[in-house]
Design an enzyme around this catalytic site. Structure first.
Site, PDB file in Angstrom:
ATOM      1  N   ALA A  72       2.616  -2.301   4.167  1.00 42.63           N
ATOM      2  CA  ALA A  72       2.359  -1.271   5.175  1.00 42.63           C
ATOM      3  C   ALA A  72       1.921  -2.012   6.428  1.00 42.63           C
ATOM      4  CB  ALA A  72       1.263  -0.330   4.699  1.00 42.63           C
ATOM      5  N   ASN A  82       1.810   3.491  11.120  1.00 46.05           N
ATOM      6  CA  ASN A  82       0.993   3.990  12.240  1.00 46.05           C
ATOM      7  C   ASN A  82       1.268   3.155  13.490  1.00 46.05           C
ATOM      8  OD1 ASN A  82      -0.717   2.024  10.376  1.00 46.05           O
ATOM      9  ND2 ASN A  82      -1.391   1.714  12.492  1.00 46.05           N
ATOM     10  N   HIS A  89      -7.204   4.494   6.583  1.00 48.47           N
ATOM     11  CA  HIS A  89      -6.505   3.896   5.440  1.00 48.47           C
ATOM     12  C   HIS A  89      -5.757   4.949   4.618  1.00 48.47           C
ATOM     13  CE1 HIS A  89      -5.480   0.971   2.405  1.00 48.47           C
ATOM     14  NE2 HIS A  89      -6.158   1.602   1.466  1.00 48.47           N
ATOM     15  N   HIS A  96      -5.333  -9.913  -1.648  1.00 45.48           N
ATOM     16  CA  HIS A  96      -5.427 -10.152  -0.204  1.00 45.48           C
ATOM     17  C   HIS A  96      -6.556 -11.125   0.120  1.00 45.48           C
ATOM     18  CE1 HIS A  96      -3.743  -6.047  -0.714  1.00 45.48           C
ATOM     19  NE2 HIS A  96      -3.036  -6.322   0.366  1.00 45.48           N
ATOM     20  N   HIS A 126      -3.447   0.083  -5.171  1.00 51.99           N
ATOM     21  CA  HIS A 126      -2.912  -1.135  -5.783  1.00 51.99           C
ATOM     22  C   HIS A 126      -3.288  -1.149  -7.271  1.00 51.99           C
ATOM     23  CE1 HIS A 126      -1.714  -3.299  -2.083  1.00 51.99           C
ATOM     24  NE2 HIS A 126      -2.714  -2.638  -1.529  1.00 51.99           N
ATOM     25  N   SER A 178       0.822  -1.215   0.000  1.00 49.20           N
ATOM     26  CA  SER A 178       0.000   0.000   0.000  1.00 49.20           C
ATOM     27  C   SER A 178       0.854   1.262   0.000  1.00 49.20           C
ATOM     28  CB  SER A 178      -0.878   0.044   1.260  1.00 49.20           C
ATOM     29  OG  SER A 178      -1.708  -1.064   1.328  1.00 49.20           O
ATOM     30  N   MET A 223      -1.744  -7.191   6.898  1.00 52.56           N
ATOM     31  CA  MET A 223      -2.731  -8.112   6.317  1.00 52.56           C
ATOM     32  C   MET A 223      -2.227  -8.759   5.038  1.00 52.56           C
ATOM     33  SD  MET A 223      -5.972  -5.565   6.801  1.00 52.56           S
ATOM     34  CE  MET A 223      -6.123  -4.551   8.289  1.00 52.56           C
ATOM     35  N   SER A 224      -0.914  -8.939   4.933  1.00 52.23           N
ATOM     36  CA  SER A 224      -0.379  -9.529   3.697  1.00 52.23           C
ATOM     37  C   SER A 224       0.896 -10.296   4.006  1.00 52.23           C
ATOM     38  CB  SER A 224      -0.080  -8.414   2.684  1.00 52.23           C
ATOM     39  OG  SER A 224       0.968  -7.587   3.155  1.00 52.23           O
ATOM     40  N   TYR A 244      -8.566 -10.634   2.488  1.00 53.33           N
ATOM     41  CA  TYR A 244      -9.741  -9.839   2.883  1.00 53.33           C
ATOM     42  C   TYR A 244     -10.588  -9.386   1.703  1.00 53.33           C
ATOM     43  CZ  TYR A 244      -6.767  -5.660   2.107  1.00 53.33           C
ATOM     44  OH  TYR A 244      -5.939  -4.719   1.581  1.00 53.33           O
ATOM     45  N   GLU A 245     -10.056  -9.521   0.485  1.00 49.65           N
ATOM     46  CA  GLU A 245     -10.865  -9.214  -0.701  1.00 49.65           C
ATOM     47  C   GLU A 245     -11.693 -10.420  -1.122  1.00 49.65           C
ATOM     48  OE1 GLU A 245      -8.279  -6.727  -3.652  1.00 49.65           O
ATOM     49  OE2 GLU A 245      -6.937  -7.905  -2.401  1.00 49.65           O
TER      50      GLU A 245
HETATM   51  N1  HPA Z   1      -2.977  -3.084  11.312  1.00 46.56           N
HETATM   52  C1  HPA Z   1      -3.083  -3.945  10.277  1.00 46.56           C
HETATM   53  N2  HPA Z   1      -2.673  -3.659   9.062  1.00 46.56           N
HETATM   54  C2  HPA Z   1      -2.113  -2.461   8.847  1.00 46.56           C
HETATM   55  C3  HPA Z   1      -1.969  -1.521   9.877  1.00 46.56           C
HETATM   56  C4  HPA Z   1      -2.425  -1.855  11.183  1.00 46.56           C
HETATM   57  O1  HPA Z   1      -2.339  -1.072  12.140  1.00 46.56           O
HETATM   58  N3  HPA Z   1      -1.372  -0.426   9.322  1.00 46.56           N
HETATM   59  C5  HPA Z   1      -1.155  -0.702   8.024  1.00 46.56           C
HETATM   60  N4  HPA Z   1      -1.600  -1.934   7.730  1.00 46.56           N
END
Ligand code: HPA
Length: 253
Positions: free
Chosen positions: A94, A209, A221, A64, A42, A12, A185-186, A66-67
């Site tokens: 990310a 973050n 996001h 992903h 993406h 990302s 998540m990847s 989640y998709e």
């Molecule tokens: N959690 C999960 N996935 C992420 C995060 C997070 O805080 N930041 C960027 N991708």
């Protein structure tokens, strides 16, 4: 142009890496038999070219869980890269940081991972060894390259979850207890697939973050994407330097 062909999966907000690659050829996910990627940030294509003189194939955009993609689909890009002759793979993502010493804005190189997706891309009995999933020699080369360019490069454990919701503070406390330094998540399924195919793997988390509960701020996001773009420049240099550094035959560096 010299050295082994390196695949680089862009996470990302890291699409800007494509801007410094000298592009030779592009292949859309559809042409490669992959579903088009749909998440903002993406793009969904492979880019053949050179980065700092090293031959690379970028995977811009990824699939992903989640998709709604299956674990096999999530790893299909890695299998396609291997069929193009890719011998080593750089995965970027990310991630949220759980480690109080790893402030957002910096990069973390993966030393190991926790696959908490309850999924695997491997079908049938493939009892592959993941003791050194993230290649120790290649990590040493990147560590050295980061030092030379004065870049902060943390190293730690990445927890890969399904998402798409960000975690609760209780889940983050659980992940810290489990030894995670970053959460995303990847990546974990792609690493498993790559190791099953014998590719060398290195992976980097852009710490965008503080994970939930680590700071008063709520997760967004778009902020994750913006932080990725900010930090991408340092990674561009690291990859250019790190790929060249590790092009040298084993034992000579
Ligand atoms: N959690 C999960 N996935 C992420 C995060 C997070 O805080 N930041 C960027 N991708």
């Amino acid at each position: 142009m010299s050295g082994p062909l390196t695949g680089i999966v862009l996470g990302s907000g890291l699409g800007v890496l494509a801007e410094v690659v000298e592009i030779h050829r592009e292949v859309a996910f559809g042409e490669a038999g992959l579903p088009a990627a749909a998440v903002p940030g993406h793009a969904g294509k492979f880019v053949f070219g050179t980065l700092g003189g090293s031959p690379v194939v970028l995977m811009q955009g990824r699939l992903h869980l989640y998709e709604g993609h299956s674990p096999q689909q999530v790893a299909a890009g890695v299998r396609w890269l291997a069929r193009q002759g890719v011998e080593r793979l750089v995965l970027t993502n990310a991630a949220g940081t759980l480690n109080p010493h790893f402030a957002p804005g910096a990069w973390m190189m993966l030393a190991d991972h926790l696959n908490l997706t309850a999924a695997s891309p491997l079908q049938g009995a493939e009892f592959i060894d993941l003791t050194s999933a993230y290649d120790p020699q290649w990590r040493a080369a990147f560590r050295a390259a980061a030092m030379v360019q004065g870049m902060t490069l943390h190293e730690g454990v990445y927890a890969g979850l399904r998402g798409p919701q960000y975690e609760t503070p209780a889940e983050i406390r659980m992940l810290r207890t489990l030894g995670a330094d970053a959460v995303g998540m990847s990546t974990v399924l792609e690493t498993i697939q790559a190791r099953a195919l014998g590719l060398r793997v290195a992976a980097f988390s852009c710490l965008t973050n503080w994970a939930a509960g680590m700071s008063p701020a709520a997760l967004d996001h778009h902020e994750v994407l913006a932080a990725g773009r900010q930090a991408a420049q340092a990674m561009v240099r690291l990859l250019g330097n790190g790929l060249r550094e590790s092009d040298a035959p084993a034992g000579s560096s």
